[in-house]
Scaffold this motif. Structure first.
Motif, short mmCIF file in Angstrom:
data_model
loop_
_atom_site.label_atom_id
_atom_site.label_comp_id
_atom_site.label_asym_id
_atom_site.label_seq_id
_atom_site.Cartn_x
_atom_site.Cartn_y
_atom_site.Cartn_z
N UNK A 51 -15.47 15.24 -1.13
CA UNK A 51 -14.84 14.67 0.17
C UNK A 51 -16.22 15.16 1.09
N UNK A 52 -16.34 14.13 2.12
CA UNK A 52 -17.30 14.19 3.03
C UNK A 52 -16.97 13.67 4.40
N UNK A 53 -16.96 14.37 5.56
CA UNK A 53 -16.55 14.00 6.71
C UNK A 53 -17.57 14.39 7.89
N UNK A 54 -17.45 13.42 8.95
CA UNK A 54 -18.24 13.97 10.13
C UNK A 54 -17.29 14.71 11.00
N UNK B 33 -14.22 17.31 20.04
CA UNK B 33 -12.89 17.37 19.84
C UNK B 33 -12.40 17.73 18.64
N UNK B 34 -13.24 18.19 17.76
CA UNK B 34 -13.00 18.58 16.49
C UNK B 34 -12.66 17.62 15.55
N UNK B 35 -12.36 16.35 15.84
CA UNK B 35 -12.09 15.21 15.04
C UNK B 35 -12.76 15.14 13.87
N UNK B 36 -12.18 14.78 12.76
CA UNK B 36 -13.06 14.39 11.70
C UNK B 36 -12.82 13.18 11.02
N UNK B 37 -13.90 12.44 10.67
CA UNK B 37 -14.18 10.97 10.36
C UNK B 37 -14.54 10.96 8.84
N UNK B 38 -13.59 10.86 7.96
CA UNK B 38 -14.03 10.68 6.47
C UNK B 38 -14.70 9.51 6.17
N UNK B 39 -15.61 9.85 4.93
CA UNK B 39 -16.68 8.70 4.56
C UNK B 39 -16.11 8.41 3.40
N UNK B 40 -16.59 7.07 2.79
CA UNK B 40 -16.09 6.45 1.57
C UNK B 40 -17.18 6.68 0.76
#
Length: 607
Positions: free
Chosen positions: A30-33, A38-45
């Motif tokens: 799994x990979x995310x930014x 904000x601590x928000x995580x945006x997951x990559x495909x």
């Protein structure tokens, strides 16, 4: 060749208000930014072949972010464009496409017309940044320089470093001015008629802050280098590594308008692929030039004396446009009196200097005692523009224990002779910042690592290196800020006494090189060289195919006056420069003889 050369295909990039992100992490599940604010995580495909990507509008320029691998490893972006909080901090979103370039009329000069000035951003000016360089561009243009060469600017630990410890190849060192600062500098250089060469390092990364191994097999145990495991250019799963460095080359040319790259120590790049990484870089650079109409050069530092590096790829060469030629420097310095120890031990002086003028390489198959092997092979038809020569550079100065420059090691007269030996050669001349006025401040090795254990290892390594060179005394502490500060150029010197005259002399030599068509031609294969061992003198005859014009250069490296008769085939000689002339604070010319440690050049014709 599946890389789109017209855009950046990795890292974080802005396109019309949204951001795309792409990273190579073939071992991750799994990979995310993760956004810092904000601590928000945006997951990559997953995209295949280990690449992960996404498109988002949740990011704005200036946002800090990290990459999260498998939900537990928070790391900077390996293709980050900015590391404002240092190599251990978060990455920052930067818009590469948002810069409004005004250098559309710029044309990169022919390589044969490059007169190069190597400089270190941190020590070149009091400001120690790109703006500090920009403030001196008029001076460099008036000197006659046509290309500046920046030592590496990729993000490194701390605020002071030579640049070869960089760990984020895409991020421009923040305290130098970052990406925008570098682009403004390049634009200013082009406005002043100066090309820009950038030194890049593709043979290793620095030890502190290097997180590439967390993302994939960027390194291999298959080979060892002086810096540890080699970068993986030919082992299993090397495709992402090769893409990464090709993308870096393309970014500097396309997005920063860099005119040429100087590739550090390519002999330390280990690659037995059918297509060597340098060949791949050449192919992608050629495709970029074809599609943009801009011209770019690739200049390698290589000490293997192997013409394959500068041979055309169509003849199975590696395709570099030119290379640094350390052997010219070594032969020149030994001729000028440098003690024959360490790597200087292999050089005899005047005979080897003459061979370097004729053949570029000194060792072309003969036995090298220092290397313990038969070394090098001859060149064929390679001309002068494929070789960069110098009487000093960052390595040759900074790797002396005390960092002494030529201005403190040899006499005023010998400094003038060394300058002429370089500038009247058939090769591309390079000056190291400050040499043109005889700078006396040292240029020493300095670092700003935060890891105390690493600092001690650096100190120990330097001591061992100098012991191998049989140097006595104690080396300056590379970590101490004072070591760095005393390396800054003293800009009050070039307007005083002998320093002012030395600067005027350099201007004169450079102007002569640019104005005289024989000197500009750079034809190594049309050159003749004569040595006078007993007198410790050398006579260099520069010619140009299809013309009976010539330039005859007489060099006296001895401490005594010498008489050299001009060859019978030389007619109508006219003296164009004499380093002993009182105008250059010399002892004065004497008809029919060369003064000690002096240089005379004649413009003449071949009978």
């Amino acid at each position: 060749m599946d890389i789109n050369v017209l855009k950046r295909n990795i890292g974080l990039n802005e396109h019309g208000g949204s951001w795309t992100f792409r990273v190579w992490a073939p071992q991750a599940k799994r990979v995310a930014i993760e956004l810092e604010k904000s601590g928000e995580r945006i997951y990559l495909e997953a995209e295949g072949r280990g690449y992960w990507g996404t498109e988002t509008t949740a990011i704005v320029e200036g946002d800090r972010y990290r990459i999260v691998l498998d939900d537990d490893r928070r790391l900077p972006d390996p293709a980050a464009l900015a590391q404002p909080e240092g190599v251990h901090g978060p990455s920052m979103a930067v818009r590469l496409g948002g810069y409004d370039w005004e250098d559309t009329g710029w044309k990169n000069p022919d390589l044969k017309d490059y007169i190069i000035y190597e400089l270190h951003t941190g020590t070149f000016s009091d400001a120690g940044d790109f703006e500090g360089i920009a403030s001196k561009l008029d001076y460099l243009a008036e000197l006659g320089i046509t290309a500046i060469e920046l030592m590496p600017v990729a993000a490194f630990p701390g605020k002071r470093n030579w640049g070869y410890d960089g760990v984020f190849p895409f991020a421009v060192q923040w305290n130098y001015g970052g990406a925008d600062g570098l682009r403004r500098l390049v634009e200013c250089c082009h406005e002043k008629g100066l090309a820009v060469i950038l030194d890049v390092v593709y043979n290793h990364l620095g030890p502190e802050g290097n997180c590439l191994s967390e993302f994939g097999p960027y390194f291999t145990e298959k080979y060892r280098t002086p810096w540890g495991n080699a970068i993986n250019f030919d082992d299993r799963d090397c495709y992402g590594v090769r893409d990464y460095f090709i993308e870096n080359v393309l970014m500097w040319f396309r997005d920063f308008h860099i005119d040429a790259l100087r590739l550090d120590a390519v002999h330390a790049i280990k690659d037995f692929s059918a297509v060597h990484i340098l060949q791949a870089i050449r192919q992608h650079t050629d495709l970029l030039m074809e599609q943009t109409g801009r011209r770019h050069y690739l200049i390698a530092e290589c000490d293997l004396n192997d013409p394959r590096y500068i041979e055309d790829t169509r003849r199975n060469g590696l395709g570099m446009d030119a290379q640094w030629t350390d052997e010219f420097h070594h032969a020149l310095r030994v001729t000028a009196g440098e003690e024959r120890r360490g790597y200087y031990a292999d050089f005899s002086g005047i005979a080897h200097l003459a061979k370097s003028y004729r053949d570029a390489y000194v060792y072309t198959g003969q036995f090298s005692e220092e290397r313990g092997q038969y070394f090098g092979r001859p060149l064929a038809d390679h001309e002068g523009q494929q070789f960069v020569v110098f009487s000093q550079n960052h390595d040759q100065v900074g790797n002396r224990m005390m960092g002494e420059r030529t201005g403190t090691l040899v006499s005023f007269e010998m400094q003038k002779l060394l300058a002429a030996a370089v500038l009247f050669s058939p090769y591309l001349p390079m000056l190291f910042m400050g040499e043109e006025w005889g700078e006396t401040n040292p240029f020493q090795y300095f670092i700003d690592h935060e890891d105390a254990e690493l600092v001690e290892l650096v100190r120990k390594g330097r001591k061992e290196e100098f012991a191998a060179m049989h140097a006595a005394g104690e080396a300056p502490d590379p970590k101490a800020e004072q070591t760095f500060l005393q390396c800054k150029l003293n800009w009050s010197l070039p307007v005083t006494g002998r320093h002012e005259r030395m600067l005027a002399y350099y201007r004169h030599l450079i102007a002569l090189r640019k104005q005289n068509q024989v000197l500009r031609a750079g034809e190594r294969t049309a050159l003749r060289c004569f040595t006078f061992d007993a007198q410790h003198c050398l006579m260099l005859e520069r010619r140009m195919t299809g013309s009976n014009e010539l330039v005859l250069c007489l060099m006296n490296f001895s401490g005594q006056p010498q008489q050299l008769a001009l060859p019978d085939h030389v007619i109508s000689p006219t003296k164009i420069v004499d380093s002993a002339d009182p105008e250059w604070l010399g002892p004065g010319s004497v008809s029919g003889q060369l003064q000690p440690e002096s240089f005379i050049a004649y413009s003449a014709f071949y009978a």
